[in-house]
Design a protein around this motif. Structure first.
Motif, PDB file in Angstrom:
ATOM      1  N   GLU A 279      95.532  26.925  52.922  1.00 34.79           N
ATOM      2  CA  GLU A 279      96.141  26.894  51.583  1.00 34.79           C
ATOM      3  C   GLU A 279      97.589  26.472  51.747  1.00 34.79           C
ATOM      4  O   GLU A 279      98.173  26.668  52.813  1.00 34.79           O
ATOM      5  CB  GLU A 279      96.122  28.306  50.963  1.00 34.79           C
ATOM      6  N   PRO A 280      98.201  25.928  50.688  1.00 33.22           N
ATOM      7  CA  PRO A 280      99.626  25.614  50.789  1.00 33.22           C
ATOM      8  C   PRO A 280     100.457  26.883  50.983  1.00 33.22           C
ATOM      9  O   PRO A 280     100.107  27.939  50.448  1.00 33.22           O
ATOM     10  CB  PRO A 280      99.957  24.937  49.452  1.00 33.22           C
ATOM     11  N   VAL A 281     101.499  26.772  51.798  1.00 30.10           N
ATOM     12  CA  VAL A 281     102.382  27.908  52.089  1.00 30.10           C
ATOM     13  C   VAL A 281     103.791  27.546  51.634  1.00 30.10           C
ATOM     14  O   VAL A 281     104.345  26.545  52.082  1.00 30.10           O
ATOM     15  CB  VAL A 281     102.404  28.230  53.602  1.00 30.10           C
ATOM     16  N   VAL A 282     104.342  28.335  50.718  1.00 31.46           N
ATOM     17  CA  VAL A 282     105.748  28.157  50.335  1.00 31.46           C
ATOM     18  C   VAL A 282     106.448  29.478  50.621  1.00 31.46           C
ATOM     19  O   VAL A 282     106.093  30.516  50.058  1.00 31.46           O
ATOM     20  CB  VAL A 282     105.906  27.739  48.857  1.00 31.46           C
ATOM     21  N   GLN A 283     107.393  29.427  51.563  1.00 27.00           N
ATOM     22  CA  GLN A 283     108.065  30.650  52.016  1.00 27.00           C
ATOM     23  C   GLN A 283     109.530  30.615  51.608  1.00 27.00           C
ATOM     24  O   GLN A 283     110.228  29.610  51.784  1.00 27.00           O
ATOM     25  CB  GLN A 283     107.949  30.771  53.546  1.00 27.00           C
ATOM     26  N   TYR A 284     109.981  31.741  51.073  1.00 27.47           N
ATOM     27  CA  TYR A 284     111.415  31.918  50.828  1.00 27.47           C
ATOM     28  C   TYR A 284     111.756  33.272  51.454  1.00 27.47           C
ATOM     29  O   TYR A 284     111.538  34.319  50.848  1.00 27.47           O
ATOM     30  CB  TYR A 284     111.713  31.880  49.329  1.00 27.47           C
ATOM     31  N   GLY A 285     112.178  33.253  52.728  1.00 28.85           N
ATOM     32  CA  GLY A 285     112.486  34.491  53.459  1.00 28.85           C
ATOM     33  C   GLY A 285     111.280  35.415  53.470  1.00 28.85           C
ATOM     34  O   GLY A 285     110.221  35.043  53.996  1.00 28.85           O
ATOM     35  N   PRO A 286     111.413  36.580  52.844  1.00 24.34           N
ATOM     36  CA  PRO A 286     110.341  37.586  52.891  1.00 24.34           C
ATOM     37  C   PRO A 286     109.305  37.450  51.784  1.00 24.34           C
ATOM     38  O   PRO A 286     108.511  38.367  51.569  1.00 24.34           O
ATOM     39  CB  PRO A 286     111.112  38.887  52.745  1.00 24.34           C
ATOM     40  N   PHE A 287     109.337  36.333  51.066  1.00 26.79           N
ATOM     41  CA  PHE A 287     108.345  36.063  50.019  1.00 26.79           C
ATOM     42  C   PHE A 287     107.515  34.848  50.454  1.00 26.79           C
ATOM     43  O   PHE A 287     108.083  33.795  50.750  1.00 26.79           O
ATOM     44  CB  PHE A 287     109.014  35.750  48.677  1.00 26.79           C
ATOM     45  N   VAL A 288     106.188  35.015  50.483  1.00 23.94           N
ATOM     46  CA  VAL A 288     105.336  33.898  50.902  1.00 23.94           C
ATOM     47  C   VAL A 288     104.229  33.703  49.876  1.00 23.94           C
ATOM     48  O   VAL A 288     103.349  34.556  49.721  1.00 23.94           O
ATOM     49  CB  VAL A 288     104.745  34.117  52.314  1.00 23.94           C
ATOM     50  N   ASN A 290     101.990  30.419  47.298  1.00 22.06           N
ATOM     51  CA  ASN A 290     101.306  29.126  47.435  1.00 22.06           C
ATOM     52  C   ASN A 290     102.065  27.965  46.793  1.00 22.06           C
ATOM     53  O   ASN A 290     101.742  26.810  47.054  1.00 22.06           O
ATOM     54  CB  ASN A 290      99.899  29.194  46.813  1.00 22.06           C
ATOM     55  N   SER A 291     103.025  28.263  45.914  1.00 26.85           N
ATOM     56  CA  SER A 291     103.750  27.183  45.229  1.00 26.85           C
ATOM     57  C   SER A 291     105.194  27.597  44.976  1.00 26.85           C
ATOM     58  O   SER A 291     105.515  28.789  44.997  1.00 26.85           O
ATOM     59  CB  SER A 291     103.069  26.860  43.894  1.00 26.85           C
ATOM     60  N   GLN A 292     106.041  26.604  44.695  1.00 23.52           N
ATOM     61  CA  GLN A 292     107.440  26.883  44.374  1.00 23.52           C
ATOM     62  C   GLN A 292     107.546  27.684  43.075  1.00 23.52           C
ATOM     63  O   GLN A 292     108.383  28.584  42.961  1.00 23.52           O
ATOM     64  CB  GLN A 292     108.241  25.570  44.283  1.00 23.52           C
ATOM     65  N   ALA A 293     106.649  27.382  42.115  1.00 18.83           N
ATOM     66  CA  ALA A 293     106.670  28.124  40.845  1.00 18.83           C
ATOM     67  C   ALA A 293     106.440  29.618  41.082  1.00 18.83           C
ATOM     68  O   ALA A 293     107.093  30.469  40.466  1.00 18.83           O
ATOM     69  CB  ALA A 293     105.615  27.561  39.895  1.00 18.83           C
ATOM     70  N   GLU A 294     105.529  29.930  42.014  1.00 19.80           N
ATOM     71  CA  GLU A 294     105.258  31.351  42.332  1.00 19.80           C
ATOM     72  C   GLU A 294     106.444  32.000  43.049  1.00 19.80           C
ATOM     73  O   GLU A 294     106.676  33.201  42.896  1.00 19.80           O
ATOM     74  CB  GLU A 294     103.997  31.466  43.199  1.00 19.80           C
ATOM     75  N   ILE A 295     107.157  31.222  43.854  1.00 17.13           N
ATOM     76  CA  ILE A 295     108.370  31.739  44.505  1.00 17.13           C
ATOM     77  C   ILE A 295     109.449  32.016  43.455  1.00 17.13           C
ATOM     78  O   ILE A 295     110.065  33.088  43.456  1.00 17.13           O
ATOM     79  CB  ILE A 295     108.882  30.751  45.588  1.00 17.13           C
ATOM     80  N   ASP A 296     109.637  31.074  42.513  1.00 19.31           N
ATOM     81  CA  ASP A 296     110.619  31.268  41.437  1.00 19.31           C
ATOM     82  C   ASP A 296     110.286  32.537  40.650  1.00 19.31           C
ATOM     83  O   ASP A 296     111.171  33.338  40.338  1.00 19.31           O
ATOM     84  CB  ASP A 296     110.639  30.051  40.496  1.00 19.31           C
ATOM     85  N   GLN A 297     108.990  32.712  40.366  1.00 19.73           N
ATOM     86  CA  GLN A 297     108.532  33.906  39.642  1.00 19.73           C
ATOM     87  C   GLN A 297     108.838  35.173  40.451  1.00 19.73           C
ATOM     88  O   GLN A 297     109.275  36.180  39.893  1.00 19.73           O
ATOM     89  CB  GLN A 297     107.024  33.788  39.374  1.00 19.73           C
ATOM     90  N   THR A 298     108.621  35.091  41.775  1.00 11.37           N
ATOM     91  CA  THR A 298     108.850  36.251  42.645  1.00 11.37           C
ATOM     92  C   THR A 298     110.332  36.643  42.664  1.00 11.37           C
ATOM     93  O   THR A 298     110.664  37.830  42.580  1.00 11.37           O
ATOM     94  CB  THR A 298     108.357  35.939  44.079  1.00 11.37           C
TER      95      THR A 298
END
Ligand code: FJE
Ligand code: FE
Length: 318
Positions: A279-288, A290-298
């Motif tokens: 699956e696609p992996v988008v990581q921002y430090g301790p948040f991992v 599947n998408s940039q939108a989900e990271i923004d939401q996190t």
């Protein structure tokens, strides 16, 4: 008479070679215990770096030379002496597995879960939708261990957080012919771990006496690696150069691996394998996610203490 039996046996045996024999022996290497033995595809040395607050980690998976080994996001060999550690920080979308090699780490989270992980213990933490916690050195002197990050599939990323804790005494071991194994996840040498791995994972801690060798089967489609903790060992092919501590070895595809201790000292390594998520992996430090939108939401959820981070509002570790 013996000659006749031998000849008969030979005849029958050769008739039985395909496909029976190919299942237990490699065509290229008749000595191999596997149909398709795994070899070392890549070796990376984990150099020390500073992390958290005064802690040092040797990052093997997660460093630039080996960013990801699906489903594994990170493997850190960490050292910390009080008051060092990893103060209040969040996680979402994966699992952290902390295995203490020496000493103690005190942990506490925003839901009131707390405790100490001591030498030989395992904390298998499924962060799911969100955990905020601290992990601090608790014993005297250097506290030493491994922390593995295992990705969760899209359908599991937002599950309720969960802990599975294994005290050292509860970790099943097996011993045979100079090989000792502690089974943290999966199965080896006839013993099985009780840990539930949401992302199917094998996690074995092997110690080999001098001149011992081990054959370990590994599911064919899984990604696998070894990390050397003590001494030096020969992996995959008996003629390859010995590999020493702080090295991670990514294994090529196959159905199992053989490891030899050709040295005069004990050798210890962990063997870890997992079913890739693909699956696609988008990581921002301790948040991992599947998408940039989900990271923004996190980031928004964390900032406004919602969707799993509610308890962050007034919580600080003690
Ligand atoms: C983290 C930096 C960190 N390796 N090994 C950034 F250091 C951490 C983090 C850890 C960690 C904790 C332990 Cl107990 C052992 C570790 C990194 O906590 F989560 C981010 N995001
Ligand atoms: Fe953490």
């Amino acid at each position: 008479m013996t000659l006749i039996i031998n000849n008969l046996f030979k005849t029958h045996n050769s008739l039985l070679v395909p496909p029976f024999c190919s299942r237990i022996m490699s065509q290229s290497d008749p000595q191999s215990a596997f149909n398709r033995p795994r070899m070392v595809a890549k070796k990376v040395l984990a150099k020390p770096q500073h992390e958290g607050d005064g802690a040092v980690v040797r990052r093997s998976i997660g460093r630039s030379e080996l960013k990801l080994l699906d489903p594994f996001l990170m493997l850190d060999e960490f050292s910390a002496s009080p008051p060092a550690g990893f103060p209040d920080h969040p996680h979402r979308g994966f699992e952290t597995v902390t295995y203490m090699l020496q000493g103690r780490i005190a942990h506490q989270d925003f839901a009131g879960h707390k405790g100490t992980i001591e030498t030989g213990d395992v904390q298998w933490m499924t962060a799911g939708r969100g955990i905020i916690h601290s992990e601090m050195a608790a014993g005297e002197g250097v506290q030493w261990g491994l922390q593995l990050w295992i990705n969760l599939s899209a359908k599991d990323k937002m599950i309720e957080p969960r802990y599975q804790e294994l005290r050292s005494d509860d970790i099943k071991q097996a011993e045979k012919d100079g090989v000792e194994v502690r089974v943290i996840a999966g199965e080896s040498m006839g013993v099985q771990s009780p840990v539930y791995t949401r992302t199917p994972t094998m996690y074995l801690d092997f110690t080999l006496k001098p001149r011992a060798q081990v054959h370990q089967s590994i599911p064919e489609s899984w990604n696998a690696f070894a990390y050397v903790i003590e001494g030096e060992g020969v992996f995959g092919s008996i003629n390859s150069s010995p590999v020493s501590v702080h090295n991670v070895l990514v294994l090529s595809p196959g159905d199992g691996v053989t490891v030899w201790n050709k040295s005069s000292k004990p050798m210890r390594f962990v063997l870890i394998a997992g079913q890739p998520l693909n699956e696609p992996v988008v990581q921002y430090g301790p948040f991992v996610m599947n998408s940039q939108a989900e990271i923004d939401q996190t980031i928004e959820d964390y900032h406004y203490c919602k969707n799993g981070f509610e308890m962050a509002k007034y919580w600080r570790s003690q």
